[in-house]
Design a protein around this motif. Structure first.
Motif, PDB file in Angstrom:
ATOM      1  N   LEU A 175      33.200  39.684  36.726  1.00 44.40           N
ATOM      2  CA  LEU A 175      32.940  38.486  35.927  1.00 44.40           C
ATOM      3  C   LEU A 175      31.845  37.633  36.554  1.00 44.40           C
ATOM      4  N   ASP A 176      31.756  37.600  37.874  1.00 35.86           N
ATOM      5  CA  ASP A 176      30.657  36.881  38.522  1.00 35.86           C
ATOM      6  C   ASP A 176      29.305  37.443  38.085  1.00 35.86           C
TER       7      ASP A 176
ATOM      8  N   HIS B 252      39.875  34.488  36.408  1.00 36.33           N
ATOM      9  CA  HIS B 252      38.928  34.988  37.410  1.00 36.33           C
ATOM     10  C   HIS B 252      39.650  35.295  38.725  1.00 36.33           C
TER      11      HIS B 252
ATOM     12  N   GLU C  70      33.008  27.908  38.833  1.00 39.15           N
ATOM     13  CA  GLU C  70      33.538  29.139  38.243  1.00 39.15           C
ATOM     14  C   GLU C  70      34.377  28.898  36.986  1.00 39.15           C
TER      15      GLU C  70
ATOM     16  N   VAL D 204      34.716  32.605  32.504  1.00 35.51           N
ATOM     17  CA  VAL D 204      35.953  32.993  31.814  1.00 35.51           C
ATOM     18  C   VAL D 204      36.050  32.319  30.451  1.00 35.51           C
TER      19      VAL D 204
ATOM     20  N   HIS E 106      37.315  39.676  38.781  1.00 34.11           N
ATOM     21  CA  HIS E 106      36.733  38.917  39.884  1.00 34.11           C
ATOM     22  C   HIS E 106      35.219  39.149  39.951  1.00 34.11           C
TER      23      HIS E 106
ATOM     24  N   ASN F 141      29.939  34.246  35.647  1.00 36.13           N
ATOM     25  CA  ASN F 141      29.929  32.897  36.204  1.00 36.13           C
ATOM     26  C   ASN F 141      28.530  32.445  36.601  1.00 36.13           C
TER      27      ASN F 141
END
Length: 249
Positions: free
Chosen positions: A100-101, A63, A221, A225, A97, A108
């Motif tokens: 992926l959030d 991440h 977090e 991932v 980054h 996340n």
């Protein structure tokens, strides 16, 4: 599978072109062409790289990668050591980054929600990353919510608010998302969960009456991932291992 095929798949899955990010998303350091073993982790620290080599990883998925906006671009010091290590072992680095959030399945924020019993009802904030929702269990007092978070994440959160306050309507965003707190207040939530806290946030929570929960940047977090790595493993038949390099922050 081939490394370039994996990158193309992930870029499309995470819709990377939608985001204006603080770093490049996708393949940051090229490694060997054939991917048989994938290691995932939160941050591409040297400790994670060394652990990945120990299990014969071909590529690392993280991440928090490299080349952040505003940092010194020169390959010196810590940055040189990390990238030189990757290149010495011909090991690739994939980093995602904000995409992926935000992802609705592997992100996340949604993965944290699954673990804490939050039900998403909407989104807000920059690029629609932060989430609104309710507690699946129904209303809990702030103390009970704190206990749930501590048991789930394995660390005690910092909580600003009255322990007896009833919480039902939530907002959350993993990592360093304390800047979304005032917008969350305007949306009428009872509590906001993120990873970090700023000094001014303490006073905002006290004066607004909306609880603020700082549950740890790394701790919040860890899950996106992992979920993404498992998805890749199942879809393409490659080995995956999540390696958790602990961080107190």
């Amino acid at each position: 599978m081939r490394l370039n095929e994996l990158e193309i798949y992930l870029n499309q899955l995470l819709n990377t072109t939608r985001f204006h990010d603080y770093c490049p998303n996708g393949l940051q350091v090229e490694g060997r062409n054939e991917v048989r073993c994938l290691v995932s982790g939160v941050t591409a620290s040297l400790e994670l790289l060394e652990a990945a080599v120990a299990v014969n990883a071909d590529v690392i998925l993280v991440h928090h990668g490299y080349f952040w906006r505003g940092e010194d671009p020169c390959l010196i010091g810590m940055k040189h050591r990390r990238i030189a290590f990757l290149m010495k072992h011909n090991m690739g680095l994939l980093s995602y980054h904000l995409p992926l959030d935000a992802h609705p399945d592997f992100g996340n924020n949604i993965q944290l929600a699954h673990r804490l019993g939050f039900v998403e009802t909407g989104r807000f904030g920059e690029q629609n990353i932060a989430m609104l929702g309710t507690l699946q269990s129904g209303a809990l007092n702030l103390k009970a919510l704190q206990v749930t978070i501590e048991r789930t994440l394995g660390r005690k959160p910092l909580v600003i608010g009255n322990e007896a306050k009833l919480v039902q309507r939530m907002a959350w965003c993993t990592g360093a998302a304390q800047s979304y707190f005032e917008e969350a207040i305007q949306l009428g939530v009872d509590a906001f969960v993120t990873g970090e806290i700023s000094e001014r946030t303490v006073h905002t929570a006290r004066e607004s009456g909306v609880a603020f929960i700082s549950a740890g940047h790394h701790a919040t977090e860890r899950y996106g991932v992992q979920a993404l790595g498992e998805h890749i493993s199942q879809k393409f038949g490659i080995t995956h291992q999540f390696i958790d390099i602990d961080s107190p922050v």
